[in-house]
Write an enzyme that holds these catalytic residues in place. Structure first.
Site, PDB file in Angstrom:
ATOM      1  N   ILE A 185      -9.203 -25.488  11.973  1.00 25.58           N
ATOM      2  CA  ILE A 185      -7.989 -25.428  12.800  1.00 25.58           C
ATOM      3  C   ILE A 185      -7.266 -24.101  12.604  1.00 25.58           C
ATOM      4  CG2 ILE A 185      -5.708 -26.452  13.179  1.00 25.58           C
ATOM      5  CD1 ILE A 185      -6.972 -29.193  12.594  1.00 25.58           C
ATOM      6  N   CYS A 186      -7.184 -23.635  11.362  1.00 23.48           N
ATOM      7  CA  CYS A 186      -6.508 -22.352  11.095  1.00 23.48           C
ATOM      8  C   CYS A 186      -7.218 -21.205  11.807  1.00 23.48           C
ATOM      9  CB  CYS A 186      -6.442 -22.092   9.593  1.00 23.48           C
ATOM     10  SG  CYS A 186      -5.480 -23.328   8.693  1.00 23.48           S
ATOM     11  N   THR A 187      -8.538 -21.222  11.790  1.00 17.87           N
ATOM     12  CA  THR A 187      -9.288 -20.183  12.489  1.00 17.87           C
ATOM     13  C   THR A 187      -8.997 -20.238  13.978  1.00 17.87           C
ATOM     14  OG1 THR A 187     -11.039 -20.178  10.817  1.00 17.87           O
ATOM     15  CG2 THR A 187     -11.610 -19.300  12.993  1.00 17.87           C
ATOM     16  N   LEU A 192      -5.308 -18.862  14.623  1.00 20.90           N
ATOM     17  CA  LEU A 192      -5.187 -17.412  14.473  1.00 20.90           C
ATOM     18  C   LEU A 192      -6.058 -16.665  15.482  1.00 20.90           C
ATOM     19  CD1 LEU A 192      -3.567 -18.306  12.019  1.00 20.90           C
ATOM     20  CD2 LEU A 192      -4.453 -16.291  10.854  1.00 20.90           C
TER      21      LEU A 192
END
Length: 166
Positions: free
Chosen positions: A49-51, A54
């Site tokens: 999810i973070c990838t 960002l």
């Protein structure tokens, strides 16, 4: 989810100085009087999810960063992990390490998850005077929706930002 409540709209934003993926020091104070700041706290580099979040910022950077606003992304990952992730994914905006003291800045913003040792997905728009003007908090596994950020930025700057109606 967190030890404290997230900092509220209208509150002064806690100051900080952290190290970027490139080893440079960046502080909130350097933007005072010059730019609004979008702080994006995220749990971990290299996570799915973070990838995705960002990558959305990277792929539409003109909708997040301009002469009016600076994007600063913060996690508790060490600088070396942030550098590897930034190089792999092509993130050329500042990724800041809140590694030590572990999560001190995330705690100051009320988004540190004590049980998991990571920040929650806290998002803060801070004006040029250092006042929090908009916030969004998502828990683990909840994808951030930046739509309201674009509206909040347009209201703050008095302009029609690209992506404001996204």
């Amino acid at each position: 989810m967190t030890a404290t409540s997230p900092i509220q709209i209208g509150s002064p934003a806690p100051g900080f100085t952290l190290t970027t993926q490139d080893g440079d020091q960046r502080s909130l104070a350097e933007f005072a009087g010059r730019k609004n700041v979008l702080l994006v706290f995220y749990p971990f580099a290299f996570s799915g999810i973070c990838t995705g979040e960002l990558t959305e910022i990277r792929d539409h950077l003109e909708n997040f960063e301009s002469e009016e606003v600076q994007v600063l992304c913060i996690s508790c990952d060490p600088v070396f992990a942030l550098r590897g992730w930034a190089d792999k994914e092509g993130y050329f905006f500042p990724l800041l390490s809140d590694f030590w003291p572990h999560g001190a800045v995330a705690r100051a913003y009320g988004v540190f998850n004590e049980q998991r040792g990571m920040p929650s997905r806290g998002t803060f728009l801070i004006d040029r005077e250092g006042i929090v003007r908009w916030t969004l908090l998502n828990g683990p596994g909840q994808v951030r929706d930046f739509t309201d950020y674009h509206r909040a930025l347009a209201e703050l700057t008095g302009s029609s930002q690209p992506g404001a109606n996204a």
